[in-house]
Design an enzyme around this catalytic site. Structure first.
Site, PDB file in Angstrom:
ATOM      1  NE  ARG A 150     -11.757  -5.687  -5.498  1.00 36.78           N
ATOM      2  CZ  ARG A 150     -10.723  -5.141  -4.802  1.00 36.78           C
ATOM      3  NH1 ARG A 150     -11.033  -5.686  -3.545  1.00 36.78           N
ATOM      4  NH2 ARG A 150      -9.833  -4.620  -4.762  1.00 36.78           N
ATOM      5  CG  HIS A 152      -5.937  -5.694  -8.341  1.00 36.53           C
ATOM      6  ND1 HIS A 152      -6.752  -4.692  -8.595  1.00 36.53           N
ATOM      7  CD2 HIS A 152      -5.577  -5.659  -7.205  1.00 36.53           C
ATOM      8  CE1 HIS A 152      -7.282  -4.241  -7.723  1.00 36.53           C
ATOM      9  NE2 HIS A 152      -6.459  -4.608  -6.635  1.00 36.53           N
ATOM     10  CD  GLN A 185      -2.493  -2.276  -5.844  1.00 37.46           C
ATOM     11  OE1 GLN A 185      -3.475  -1.943  -5.272  1.00 37.46           O
ATOM     12  NE2 GLN A 185      -1.487  -1.605  -5.604  1.00 37.46           N
ATOM     13  CG  ASP A 230      -1.332  -9.827  -3.311  1.00 41.58           C
ATOM     14  OD1 ASP A 230      -1.723  -9.353  -2.426  1.00 41.58           O
ATOM     15  OD2 ASP A 230      -1.941 -10.088  -4.262  1.00 41.58           O
ATOM     16  CB  CYS A 280      -1.665  -4.791  -4.017  1.00 45.10           C
ATOM     17  SG  CYS A 280      -1.709  -6.411  -3.383  1.00 45.10           S
ATOM     18  NE  ARG A 304      -5.725   1.038  -6.552  1.00 43.16           N
ATOM     19  CZ  ARG A 304      -6.632  -0.044  -6.224  1.00 43.16           C
ATOM     20  NH1 ARG A 304      -6.302  -0.964  -5.451  1.00 43.16           N
ATOM     21  NH2 ARG A 304      -7.838  -0.641  -6.686  1.00 43.16           N
TER      22      ARG A 304
HETATM   23  N1  NVA Z   1      -4.325 -11.025  -4.706  1.00 43.73           N
HETATM   24  C1  NVA Z   1      -5.411 -10.354  -3.768  1.00 43.73           C
HETATM   25  C2  NVA Z   1      -5.283  -9.133  -3.998  1.00 43.73           C
HETATM   26  C3  NVA Z   1      -6.171  -8.128  -2.996  1.00 43.73           C
HETATM   27  C4  NVA Z   1      -5.968  -6.583  -3.157  1.00 43.73           C
HETATM   28  C5  NVA Z   1      -6.707 -10.969  -3.835  1.00 43.73           C
HETATM   29  O1  NVA Z   1      -7.000 -11.257  -5.091  1.00 43.73           O
HETATM   30  O2  NVA Z   1      -7.290 -11.158  -2.954  1.00 43.73           O
HETATM   31  N1   CP Z   2      -4.869  -3.335  -3.156  1.00 43.00           N
HETATM   32  C1   CP Z   2      -6.684  -3.498  -3.166  1.00 43.00           C
HETATM   33  O1   CP Z   2      -7.254  -3.380  -4.130  1.00 43.00           O
HETATM   34  O2   CP Z   2      -6.974  -3.384  -1.857  1.00 43.00           O
HETATM   35  P1   CP Z   2      -8.682  -3.351  -1.362  1.00 43.00           P
HETATM   36  O3   CP Z   2      -8.685  -4.859  -1.587  1.00 43.00           O
HETATM   37  O4   CP Z   2      -8.682  -2.923  -0.083  1.00 43.00           O
HETATM   38  O5   CP Z   2      -9.396  -2.859  -2.372  1.00 43.00           O
END
Ligand code: NVA
Ligand code: CP
Length: 301
Positions: free
Chosen positions: A101, A128, A131, A220, A260, A288
């Site tokens: 990540r 993502h 997801q 989101d 998500c 997930r």
């Molecule tokens: N769009 C959000 C998704 C979090 C799971 C982010 O990137 O923070």
């Molecule tokens: N949806 C998702 O990726 O959640 P987290 O940021 O908690 O991993």
């Protein structure tokens, strides 16, 4: 030849179809006694916080008989300037796969190019995809199909939206995005997805038009991780793009609501909707785990 999963478009329609079927089997407990990761170690590298991604990968790897190693850059020599490619070459000598990540998607591409093990995108600024796989599992579970459905995404055209655009193009469901000007999804992803799509992928401004007769409505957060500096401006501009019961009234009676997570209740989604009868957000979070186990089975040899 190793396979990476940096974007939904890294998988073929057949592979996604098989993965969805396998995730369903694993969820139902069929084949869950198999341990394809015995003796294998999977790295999980987080440059940003995570609840679902971290836990679903750790638990999934454990359930498959493997060992997961969760890391953050400050604990590695990365934090002292060792390069991503050198780190990728080194960890490839120990691990059987790695999920990352990160901020910039180019970091993942660079890492994957140098690594000789499968690299999985656990979220970047652009995609993502893990997801999106769980979202496809969830929609299929609730609606019995994907092809021909209409999914509306309301809010910021962000990483989650980009991955769903690719998913819509590959799995042939209509995808309508409602966002303010300047908050559109990535133009290249949109153009490529549209070029190969048999379904409609549309960007418009009016959330009601997007949600009209939708089978699923998705949102989101308005401020993604790493965008905290733009929070006030984004919240102001996205204020009319909330999923609330007035908006849902435009959709089908049996519409499902996806998010998500984590949610910012009272911003992009109201409590009433999040906790209401249309919401499937916690099944989606559970999925997930099942989707990623099916993905690991496919990629880690
Ligand atoms: N769009 C959000 C998704 C979090 C799971 C982010 O990137 O923070
Ligand atoms: N949806 C998702 O990726 O959640 P987290 O940021 O908690 O991993």
């Amino acid at each position: 030849m190793k396979r990476d999963f940096l974007a939904v478009s890294d998988l073929t329609p057949d592979e996604i179809g098989r993965l969805l079927q396998r995730a369903g089997e694993l969820k139902a407990g069929r084949g869950s006694g198999q341990c394809p990761l015995i003796g294998k170690s999977i790295g999980l590298l987080f440059e940003k916080p995570s609840t679902r991604t971290r836990l679903s990968f750790e638990v999934g790897v454990y359930q498959m008989g493997g060992n997961s190693i969760t890391m953050n850059p400050s604990e590695l020599q990365l934090g002292r300037g060792e390069t991503m490619p050198d780190t990728a070459r080194t960890i490839s000598r120990y691990l059987d796969g790695i999920m990352i990540r990160t901020f910039s998607h180019s970091t993942l591409v660079q890492f994957a190019a140098a690594a000789s093990i499968p690299v999985i995108n656990g979220l970047s600024d652009l995609h993502h995809p893990c997801q999106a796989l769980a979202d496809l599992v969830t929609i299929t579970e609730k609606k019995g199909k994907l092809k021909g459905l209409k999914v509306a995404f309301v809010g910021d055209g962000n990483n989650v939206c980009n991955s769903l655009i690719e998913a819509a193009s590959i799995m042939e469901f209509d995808f309508v995005i409602a966002c303010p000007e300047g908050f559109e999804p990535d133009a290249d992803i949109l153009e490529k997805a549209r070029a190969s799509a048999k379904s409609e992928i549309v960007v418009l401004r009016d959330p009601k038009e997007a949600a009209g007769m939708a089978d699923a409505v998705y949102t989101d957060v308005w401020v993604s991780m790493g965008q905290e500096g733009q929070a006030d401006e984004k919240k102001k501009r996205l204020g009319d793009y909330q999923i609330n019961s007035r908006l849902l009234a435009c959709s089908k009676k049996d519409v499902i609501v996806l998010h998500c997570l984590p949610a910012h209740r009272g911003e992009e989604i109201t409590d009433e909707v999040m906790d209401g009868p249309h919401s499937v957000v916690f099944d989606q979070a559970e999925n997930r785990l099942h989707a990623q186990k099916a993905l690991l089975e496919m990629l880690i040899r």
